[in-house]
Motif scaffolding. Structure first.
Motif, PDB file in Angstrom:
ATOM      1  N   UNK A   1      25.966 101.077  39.078  1.00 49.70           N
ATOM      2  CA  UNK A   1      26.216  99.831  39.802  1.00 49.70           C
ATOM      3  C   UNK A   1      27.184  98.936  38.998  1.00 49.70           C
ATOM      4  N   UNK A   2      26.932  98.870  37.671  1.00 52.19           N
ATOM      5  CA  UNK A   2      27.790  98.040  36.811  1.00 52.19           C
ATOM      6  C   UNK A   2      29.211  98.583  36.715  1.00 52.19           C
ATOM      7  N   UNK A   3      29.335  99.907  36.736  1.00 53.98           N
ATOM      8  CA  UNK A   3      30.656 100.501  36.495  1.00 53.98           C
ATOM      9  C   UNK A   3      31.343 100.907  37.807  1.00 53.98           C
ATOM     10  N   UNK A   4      30.733 100.568  38.933  1.00 52.12           N
ATOM     11  CA  UNK A   4      31.184 101.127  40.214  1.00 52.12           C
ATOM     12  C   UNK A   4      32.664 100.873  40.496  1.00 52.12           C
ATOM     13  N   UNK A   5      33.104  99.642  40.196  1.00 51.39           N
ATOM     14  CA  UNK A   5      34.495  99.333  40.507  1.00 51.39           C
ATOM     15  C   UNK A   5      35.454 100.241  39.733  1.00 51.39           C
ATOM     16  N   UNK A   6      35.116 100.465  38.473  1.00 53.42           N
ATOM     17  CA  UNK A   6      35.963 101.318  37.645  1.00 53.42           C
ATOM     18  C   UNK A   6      35.876 102.788  38.117  1.00 53.42           C
ATOM     19  N   UNK A   7      34.649 103.211  38.408  1.00 58.30           N
ATOM     20  CA  UNK A   7      34.441 104.609  38.817  1.00 58.30           C
ATOM     21  C   UNK A   7      35.198 104.890  40.124  1.00 58.30           C
ATOM     22  N   UNK A   8      35.104 103.950  41.068  1.00 55.45           N
ATOM     23  CA  UNK A   8      35.755 104.230  42.355  1.00 55.45           C
ATOM     24  C   UNK A   8      37.276 104.151  42.236  1.00 55.45           C
ATOM     25  N   UNK A   9      37.773 103.305  41.311  1.00 51.69           N
ATOM     26  CA  UNK A   9      39.227 103.272  41.070  1.00 51.69           C
ATOM     27  C   UNK A   9      39.712 104.628  40.570  1.00 51.69           C
ATOM     28  N   UNK A  10      38.938 105.209  39.686  1.00 50.11           N
ATOM     29  CA  UNK A  10      39.277 106.535  39.146  1.00 50.11           C
ATOM     30  C   UNK A  10      39.297 107.563  40.277  1.00 50.11           C
ATOM     31  N   UNK A  11      38.298 107.464  41.179  1.00 47.44           N
ATOM     32  CA  UNK A  11      38.234 108.416  42.308  1.00 47.44           C
ATOM     33  C   UNK A  11      39.435 108.226  43.226  1.00 47.44           C
ATOM     34  N   UNK A  12      39.820 106.958  43.436  1.00 43.44           N
ATOM     35  CA  UNK A  12      40.962 106.664  44.307  1.00 43.44           C
ATOM     36  C   UNK A  12      42.228 107.312  43.739  1.00 43.44           C
ATOM     37  N   UNK A  13      42.389 107.179  42.414  1.00 41.28           N
ATOM     38  CA  UNK A  13      43.572 107.792  41.779  1.00 41.28           C
ATOM     39  C   UNK A  13      43.494 109.308  41.840  1.00 41.28           C
ATOM     40  N   UNK A  14      42.351 109.817  41.488  1.00 35.87           N
ATOM     41  CA  UNK A  14      42.196 111.263  41.366  1.00 35.87           C
ATOM     42  C   UNK A  14      42.359 111.986  42.704  1.00 35.87           C
ATOM     43  N   UNK A  15      41.832 111.370  43.757  1.00 32.11           N
ATOM     44  CA  UNK A  15      41.924 112.038  45.077  1.00 32.11           C
ATOM     45  C   UNK A  15      43.129 111.543  45.878  1.00 32.11           C
ATOM     46  N   UNK A  16      43.911 110.645  45.274  1.00 35.18           N
ATOM     47  CA  UNK A  16      45.092 110.103  45.945  1.00 35.18           C
ATOM     48  C   UNK A  16      44.717 109.533  47.320  1.00 35.18           C
ATOM     49  N   UNK A  17      43.885 108.474  47.283  1.00 37.26           N
ATOM     50  CA  UNK A  17      43.390 107.876  48.526  1.00 37.26           C
ATOM     51  C   UNK A  17      44.239 106.676  48.920  1.00 37.26           C
ATOM     52  N   UNK A  18      44.270 106.378  50.207  1.00 36.62           N
ATOM     53  CA  UNK A  18      45.001 105.209  50.708  1.00 36.62           C
ATOM     54  C   UNK A  18      45.189 105.351  52.210  1.00 36.62           C
ATOM     55  N   UNK A  19      45.775 104.323  52.814  1.00 39.57           N
ATOM     56  CA  UNK A  19      45.906 104.336  54.279  1.00 39.57           C
ATOM     57  C   UNK A  19      46.755 105.515  54.767  1.00 39.57           C
ATOM     58  N   UNK A  20      47.944 105.661  54.170  1.00 37.91           N
ATOM     59  CA  UNK A  20      48.843 106.736  54.617  1.00 37.91           C
ATOM     60  C   UNK A  20      48.216 108.104  54.342  1.00 37.91           C
ATOM     61  N   UNK A  21      47.592 108.217  53.163  1.00 36.18           N
ATOM     62  CA  UNK A  21      46.976 109.503  52.800  1.00 36.18           C
ATOM     63  C   UNK A  21      45.820 109.828  53.752  1.00 36.18           C
ATOM     64  N   UNK A  22      45.060 108.778  54.128  1.00 39.58           N
ATOM     65  CA  UNK A  22      43.946 108.974  55.059  1.00 39.58           C
ATOM     66  C   UNK A  22      44.448 109.473  56.410  1.00 39.58           C
ATOM     67  N   UNK A  23      45.571 108.888  56.856  1.00 42.28           N
ATOM     68  CA  UNK A  23      46.116 109.304  58.157  1.00 42.28           C
ATOM     69  C   UNK A  23      46.652 110.731  58.086  1.00 42.28           C
ATOM     70  N   UNK A  24      47.303 111.056  56.963  1.00 38.37           N
ATOM     71  CA  UNK A  24      47.829 112.423  56.806  1.00 38.37           C
ATOM     72  C   UNK A  24      46.673 113.424  56.810  1.00 38.37           C
ATOM     73  N   UNK A  25      45.584 113.072  56.114  1.00 38.58           N
ATOM     74  CA  UNK A  25      44.431 113.987  56.075  1.00 38.58           C
ATOM     75  C   UNK A  25      43.748 114.072  57.430  1.00 38.58           C
ATOM     76  N   UNK A  26      43.722 112.943  58.154  1.00 43.08           N
ATOM     77  CA  UNK A  26      43.113 112.974  59.495  1.00 43.08           C
ATOM     78  C   UNK A  26      43.880 113.961  60.391  1.00 43.08           C
TER      79      UNK A  26
END
Ligand SMILES: N[C@@H](CCC(=O)N[C@@H](CS)C(=O)NCC(=O)O)C(=O)O
Length: 247
Positions: A140-165
């Motif tokens: 819970x304390x580290x969530x913001x950092x952990x999810x930032x790492x996941x965002x980078x690692x999985x290359x997440x974002x609006x355009x990427x989400x649409x491409x994957x959809x």
């Protein structure tokens, strides 16, 4: 008696693929949920090649990856149970690869591109599932950092989400066609690892009742709308029916 331990994330559909396979073969094992972030150090300490889960540890043997875990279980099974497709075995490897890299990778990037980027609090309970109290608090304390790492690692974002959809929709069209005319199995005439792979990797979109942890899965608004539009697709009905009969 060998002592098997399966290391997982509760949210992971690749972990569900391995877990379902071990259940199918009636192989006794314990499930250990790992905290994202800490999982990489745990994997390294156990001698795994990479940080990705699922990892199965049996005595001194380590098996990493859902496909290798199914191979291991197929080999280990003493009850005459098999997940090998009886007919058309040649096509099996290629088909499982298509499911892993198509639906597997892109359903995940499509879902997380909205959930982890815009609604991160909705994802936290699934990643906390099964953790010790200390790890729950730490996450819970580290969530913001952990999810930032996941965002980078999985290359997440609006355009990427649409491409994957778009990729998910192409793969769903293919699966709809494959199960047309009430075809029971994707390959050959028995329930095989191909059916298990397709159903488990689609489970985050279908949310079958029999899934061990998805009762808690929160779906963000745009994905929710898509899931309503997709819910009567032949492939979605097929996943529900496979879960009902075989999970
Ligand atoms: N091809 C692998 C994919 C596994 C995978 O992508 N695992 C993800 C969770 S869904 C993971 O552990 N990610 C974190 C990491 O790689 O460190 C398999 O079939 O097991």
């Amino acid at each position: 008696m060998k002592q098997a331990v399966l290391y997982v994330f509760a949210i992971s559909h690749f972990c569900e693929k391995a877990r379902w396979a071990l259940d199918f073969y009636d192989i006794p094992y314990q499930v250990r949920y790992l905290m994202p972030g800490v999982h990489a150090a745990t994997a390294k300490k156990m001698g795994a090649k990479t940080s990705s889960l699922p990892i199965l540890v049996v005595d001194n043997e380590l098996v990493q990856g859902s496909g290798d875990i199914i191979d291991w279980a197929e080999n280990e099974s003493s009850l005459g149970k098999s997940l090998a497709p009886k007919a058309a075995e040649d096509a099996s490897g290629q088909l499982e690869q298509r499911l892993d890299s198509g639906i597997g990778a892109h359903a995940r990037r499509y879902y997380y591109s909205e959930a982890l980027v815009q609604y991160p609090k909705t994802v936290l309970p699934m990643f906390s599932h099964g953790l010790s109290l200390a790890h729950k608090l730490m996450l819970r304390g580290a969530w913001n950092m952990v999810r930032q790492k996941m965002i980078e690692r999985m290359d997440l974002g609006t355009a990427q989400g649409l491409a994957s959809k778009a990729i998910v929709e192409t793969e769903l069209d293919w699966l709809d066609m494959t199960v047309a005319d009430n075809k029971e199995f994707l390959l050959g005439d028995n329930f095989s690892r191909i059916d298990l792979a397709a159903a488990s990797l689609l489970a985050p979109l279908v949310i079958p009742l029999q899934h061990p942890t998805y009762a808690k899965l929160a779906i963000p608004p745009q994905v929710s709308q898509d899931l309503i539009a997709w819910k009567n697709r032949p492939s979605f009905n097929w996943v529900r029916s496979i879960y009902k009969q075989y999970r």
